[in-house]
Scaffold this active site. Sequence first.
Site, PDB file in Angstrom:
ATOM      1  N   ARG A  51       0.806  -1.222   0.000  1.00 33.67           N
ATOM      2  CA  ARG A  51       0.000   0.000   0.000  1.00 33.67           C
ATOM      3  C   ARG A  51       0.843   1.279   0.000  1.00 33.67           C
ATOM      4  O   ARG A  51       0.430   2.293  -0.548  1.00 33.67           O
ATOM      5  CB  ARG A  51      -0.893   0.006   1.240  1.00 33.67           C
ATOM      6  N   LYS A 148       1.774 -19.421   6.490  1.00 34.72           N
ATOM      7  CA  LYS A 148       0.933 -19.721   7.625  1.00 34.72           C
ATOM      8  C   LYS A 148       0.639 -18.422   8.384  1.00 34.72           C
ATOM      9  O   LYS A 148       1.446 -17.511   8.268  1.00 34.72           O
ATOM     10  CB  LYS A 148       1.567 -20.768   8.509  1.00 34.72           C
ATOM     11  N   ASP A 177       5.576 -24.027   4.877  1.00 35.75           N
ATOM     12  CA  ASP A 177       5.846 -24.328   6.279  1.00 35.75           C
ATOM     13  C   ASP A 177       7.362 -24.274   6.347  1.00 35.75           C
ATOM     14  O   ASP A 177       8.045 -25.160   5.830  1.00 35.75           O
ATOM     15  CB  ASP A 177       5.348 -25.727   6.657  1.00 35.75           C
ATOM     16  N   HIS A 178       7.903 -23.227   6.970  1.00 34.72           N
ATOM     17  CA  HIS A 178       9.350 -23.003   6.813  1.00 34.72           C
ATOM     18  C   HIS A 178      10.174 -24.142   7.418  1.00 34.72           C
ATOM     19  O   HIS A 178      11.335 -24.297   7.083  1.00 34.72           O
ATOM     20  CB  HIS A 178       9.758 -21.626   7.343  1.00 34.72           C
ATOM     21  N   LYS A 182      14.079 -26.288   6.143  1.00 38.17           N
ATOM     22  CA  LYS A 182      15.320 -26.385   6.915  1.00 38.17           C
ATOM     23  C   LYS A 182      16.143 -27.557   6.409  1.00 38.17           C
ATOM     24  O   LYS A 182      15.617 -28.656   6.229  1.00 38.17           O
ATOM     25  CB  LYS A 182      15.014 -26.584   8.405  1.00 38.17           C
ATOM     26  N   GLU A 216      11.814 -23.293  22.610  1.00 36.59           N
ATOM     27  CA  GLU A 216      12.336 -21.964  22.261  1.00 36.59           C
ATOM     28  C   GLU A 216      12.613 -21.179  23.532  1.00 36.59           C
ATOM     29  O   GLU A 216      11.929 -21.391  24.538  1.00 36.59           O
ATOM     30  CB  GLU A 216      11.303 -21.196  21.441  1.00 36.59           C
ATOM     31  N   ASP A 235      -0.014 -22.455  16.571  1.00 38.62           N
ATOM     32  CA  ASP A 235       1.181 -21.784  16.069  1.00 38.62           C
ATOM     33  C   ASP A 235       2.289 -22.779  15.688  1.00 38.62           C
ATOM     34  O   ASP A 235       3.028 -22.549  14.738  1.00 38.62           O
ATOM     35  CB  ASP A 235       1.705 -20.819  17.153  1.00 38.62           C
ATOM     36  N   HIS A 240       4.356 -27.141  12.174  1.00 34.36           N
ATOM     37  CA  HIS A 240       5.746 -27.590  12.230  1.00 34.36           C
ATOM     38  C   HIS A 240       5.901 -28.974  12.880  1.00 34.36           C
ATOM     39  O   HIS A 240       6.566 -29.852  12.341  1.00 34.36           O
ATOM     40  CB  HIS A 240       6.617 -26.587  12.976  1.00 34.36           C
ATOM     41  N   LYS A 331       7.453 -21.790  24.562  1.00 36.95           N
ATOM     42  CA  LYS A 331       8.233 -20.545  24.558  1.00 36.95           C
ATOM     43  C   LYS A 331       8.870 -20.366  25.927  1.00 36.95           C
ATOM     44  O   LYS A 331       8.378 -20.898  26.919  1.00 36.95           O
ATOM     45  CB  LYS A 331       7.303 -19.351  24.315  1.00 36.95           C
TER      46      LYS A 331
END
Length: 484
Positions: A51, A148, A177-178, A182, A216, A235, A240, A331
Amino acid sequence: MVSRVIPVDDFDLVIFGGTGDLARRKIFPGLFRRFLAGQMPSTSRIVGAARSELDSAGFRDLISDALDEFSGDEKSNTEGRKAFLAQLEYVPVDAKGEGGWKELAELVRGDVVKAFYFSVAPSLFGDLAERLHSHNIADRHSRIVVEKPFGRDLASAQELNETLAEHFKETQIYRIDHYLGKETVQNLMALRFGNVLFEPLWNNHYVDHIQITVAETVGVGGRGTYYDRSGAMRDMVQNHLMQLLCLIAMEPPSQFGADEVRDEKLKVIRALQDVDAHHIVRGQYDAGSDGPSYREDVEDPKSHTESFIAMKCHINNWRWAGVPFYMRTGKRMKERVSEITVVFKDLGHSIFEGDTARHRNILSIRLQPNEGMDLQVTIKEPGPGGMRLIDVPLDMTFADALGENAAEVSDAYERLIMDVIRGNQTLFMRGDEVEAAWAWTDPLIEGWKARNDVPKTYDAGSAGPEDAMMLMHRDNRRWRDIKG
Ligand code: BG6
């Protein structure tokens, strides 16, 4: 070793949301590396579309700043950066109106690979897809890339799939899906299907259980609004962790082709049993010395969203009947580590008199950091005094083993974007796979909502709530230590 780089065909890549966070952090730094590696033809163009009322020069400045912030050592390659930026263009586009589409149509060439990256809210997918067609920008060879979250439940994922299907065939849609991009996740397939050693043991005759851990250290600060609507299940698990589960559990595909691999993954998801409520532990991190609590991070003192989840699952098929798969992710945990551990069964009979200890082979595949694998084997304790046995690790980090032959590991995004250009869908999720994953997770989420389940608190910097330990202890098993 200089990695073998095969240049891709000439392309025009349009990135909707080209000034956004993902584009600045991941997409452009990734493309820059591929450019420096010589994989991008010098005639290819990357067009930012968003934008903001910028011109191409302003956009190049913005991306140059992003490279300063998010690229590695390669950012100091001034000549390379100048040449890369020269391949960027920008068009201000109104996703819901007509502004900018004519200009975009004039810019995008007709005779090269055309890819459109929708790095925007899913609510705009339909508008973008429709305008790409009404302005004759996309054709039946074009590809679109979506990120995602792909829906937040089965119904919304189906709706998104239907919206995209109105304009694009499944073979044109690349759902990222990253984790699949990998290096080490792909290595899982090489390990399983490139070695004769593992396959005969890879079943319920020899495997006691499998653990998947994605821990993480970061909290959700800064993404609180999104995260609190999702939680660890949506998430991380629905995408994943389930992808990791599929790769570890699937049957060997007949070849490493997009549909062959995805067919096998889909079978695993469809064979997943419903999970008993007692086999799910949800947690929320507490405040620690170095950060606020989850509830403070998301600014909702009553939030019931989980920042940690552990669960015990079963796959209903011949290979895995009776073998539990324990998954956990969270997390603000002790260390950042992603790891898959295959724990083999005890020896049926020991010939060593007096050796009463439990000896088990344990194969652990570390996905990040320090990618590698470690196999626990039993040997004789050195020295006199009879046959006493001890367990020792055969530990190997891939970087050490490969030494100077280790090719520079490319980031998941750069690999995946090049796969889009090459037209290879193997590492992307197919629509039916995403829907099947939601069909499995939806009832679990509805279940804890109906039970009014309140997540257990856990200390920031720990391995998660005590109940997650109990989930294993009850079965006379234990999680592998979280070590980065
Ligand atoms: C993302 C999640 O998909 O994956 C994040 O939305 C998470 O919450 C991230 O932090 C983890 O990715 P990686 O590559 O750092 O393991």
